[in-house]
Motif scaffolding. Structure first.
Motif, mmCIF file in Angstrom:
data_model
loop_
_atom_site.group_PDB
_atom_site.id
_atom_site.type_symbol
_atom_site.label_atom_id
_atom_site.label_comp_id
_atom_site.label_asym_id
_atom_site.label_seq_id
_atom_site.Cartn_x
_atom_site.Cartn_y
_atom_site.Cartn_z
ATOM 1 N N ALA A 11 0.829 -1.212 0.000
ATOM 2 C CA ALA A 11 0.000 0.000 0.000
ATOM 3 C C ALA A 11 0.861 1.259 0.000
ATOM 4 O O ALA A 11 0.431 2.297 -0.489
ATOM 5 C CB ALA A 11 -0.929 -0.001 1.202
ATOM 6 N N GLY A 12 2.073 1.191 0.551
ATOM 7 C CA GLY A 12 2.914 2.368 0.643
ATOM 8 C C GLY A 12 3.845 2.561 -0.539
ATOM 9 O O GLY A 12 4.650 3.476 -0.538
ATOM 10 N N ASN A 13 3.763 1.719 -1.550
ATOM 11 C CA ASN A 13 4.620 1.824 -2.720
ATOM 12 C C ASN A 13 4.055 2.880 -3.666
ATOM 13 O O ASN A 13 3.014 2.672 -4.285
ATOM 14 C CB ASN A 13 4.716 0.481 -3.421
ATOM 15 N N PRO A 14 4.724 4.037 -3.794
ATOM 16 C CA PRO A 14 4.166 5.099 -4.632
ATOM 17 C C PRO A 14 4.115 4.727 -6.113
ATOM 18 O O PRO A 14 3.228 5.185 -6.828
ATOM 19 C CB PRO A 14 5.084 6.285 -4.382
ATOM 20 N N TRP A 15 5.043 3.900 -6.578
ATOM 21 C CA TRP A 15 5.025 3.494 -7.987
ATOM 22 C C TRP A 15 3.831 2.602 -8.280
ATOM 23 O O TRP A 15 3.176 2.747 -9.308
ATOM 24 C CB TRP A 15 6.326 2.804 -8.378
ATOM 25 N N LEU A 16 3.539 1.693 -7.355
ATOM 26 C CA LEU A 16 2.379 0.829 -7.530
ATOM 27 C C LEU A 16 1.092 1.648 -7.437
ATOM 28 O O LEU A 16 0.172 1.463 -8.245
ATOM 29 C CB LEU A 16 2.383 -0.275 -6.480
ATOM 30 N N ALA A 17 1.052 2.572 -6.479
ATOM 31 C CA ALA A 17 -0.130 3.434 -6.344
ATOM 32 C C ALA A 17 -0.331 4.271 -7.603
ATOM 33 O O ALA A 17 -1.461 4.436 -8.075
ATOM 34 C CB ALA A 17 0.002 4.326 -5.113
ATOM 35 N N ALA A 18 0.758 4.789 -8.164
ATOM 36 C CA ALA A 18 0.655 5.589 -9.394
ATOM 37 C C ALA A 18 0.181 4.725 -10.554
ATOM 38 O O ALA A 18 -0.651 5.160 -11.357
ATOM 39 C CB ALA A 18 1.995 6.232 -9.723
ATOM 40 N N PHE A 19 0.697 3.504 -10.654
ATOM 41 C CA PHE A 19 0.260 2.590 -11.713
ATOM 42 C C PHE A 19 -1.240 2.302 -11.592
ATOM 43 O O PHE A 19 -1.976 2.362 -12.579
ATOM 44 C CB PHE A 19 1.063 1.287 -11.658
ATOM 45 N N LEU A 20 -1.678 1.985 -10.366
ATOM 46 C CA LEU A 20 -3.100 1.708 -10.154
ATOM 47 C C LEU A 20 -3.958 2.948 -10.431
ATOM 48 O O LEU A 20 -5.065 2.839 -10.959
ATOM 49 C CB LEU A 20 -3.332 1.205 -8.730
ATOM 50 N N ALA A 21 -3.441 4.114 -10.097
ATOM 51 C CA ALA A 21 -4.166 5.364 -10.352
ATOM 52 C C ALA A 21 -4.338 5.583 -11.845
ATOM 53 O O ALA A 21 -5.437 5.913 -12.317
ATOM 54 C CB ALA A 21 -3.430 6.537 -9.728
#
Length: 178
Positions: A11-21
């Motif tokens: 949940a704290g991975n900004p790259w994964l969050a950006a990809f999901l966004a």
């Protein structure tokens, strides 16, 4: 490494969050191209969920000693509404759209009354603006009803996905521990 720390790292991975966004944004824009299909699908899923909720209330009738009458009444109501939505998704979408339009008009009138009652306080201009927007949207939905049923629910869901994707993307971009 326990599952809690893996979930936190995920949940704290900004790259994964950006990809999901970005994925949510793209999906929102694609779904915005098919508002009727999305709206009908949402109504069908809601009907299925109501049937499942009805069955759960039926389980309460046999497993709990208190409120059996209310649980049975809830069972009947949820199953009838759910089956009706499954069998008549277009009619359900029409009715839901009309309810949304009336809710927008009612909310707009109440916001307008509040804005006039608080006209000398800070923020009253924004309350008035919010009331006018709600009234305009409600009027657009109700006056174009039932044709507005073909686009409203799907459009609302798609726009929500787009704004949610933007919010998630900006959240990911502001995370410091990249």
């Amino acid at each position: 490494m326990n599952s809690d720390s893996r979930i936190h790292r995920f949940a704290g991975n900004p790259w994964l969050a950006a990809f999901l966004a970005v994925l949510e944004l793209l999906l929102g824009f694609v779904l915005l191209s098919f508002p009727y299909l999305l709206g009908a699908s949402a109504v069908w899923v809601a009907g299925f969920v109501l049937v499942v909720m009805g069955v759960l209330h039926l389980v309460h009738v046999f497993t709990r000693s208190e409120n059996r009458g209310w649980s049975f009444l809830s069972f009947v109501l949820f199953v009838v509404l759910g089956v009706a939505m499954l069998l008549q998704p277009v009619a359900s979408m029409n009715l839901l759209t009309l309810v949304i339009g009336i809710a927008l008009l009612t909310g707009g009138v109440l916001r307008l009354i509040t804005a006039f009652a608080m006209r000398r306080k800070a923020g009253s201009t924004w309350r008035f603006f919010n009331a006018v927007i709600s009234l305009i949207l409600g009027a657009m939905v109700v006056w174009s009803w039932p044709a507005s049923s073909m686009w409203l629910i799907g459009t609302i869901i798609a726009v929500e996905m787009i704004f949610s994707g933007w919010a998630l993307l900006f959240l990911a971009l502001t995370q410091q521990d990249a």
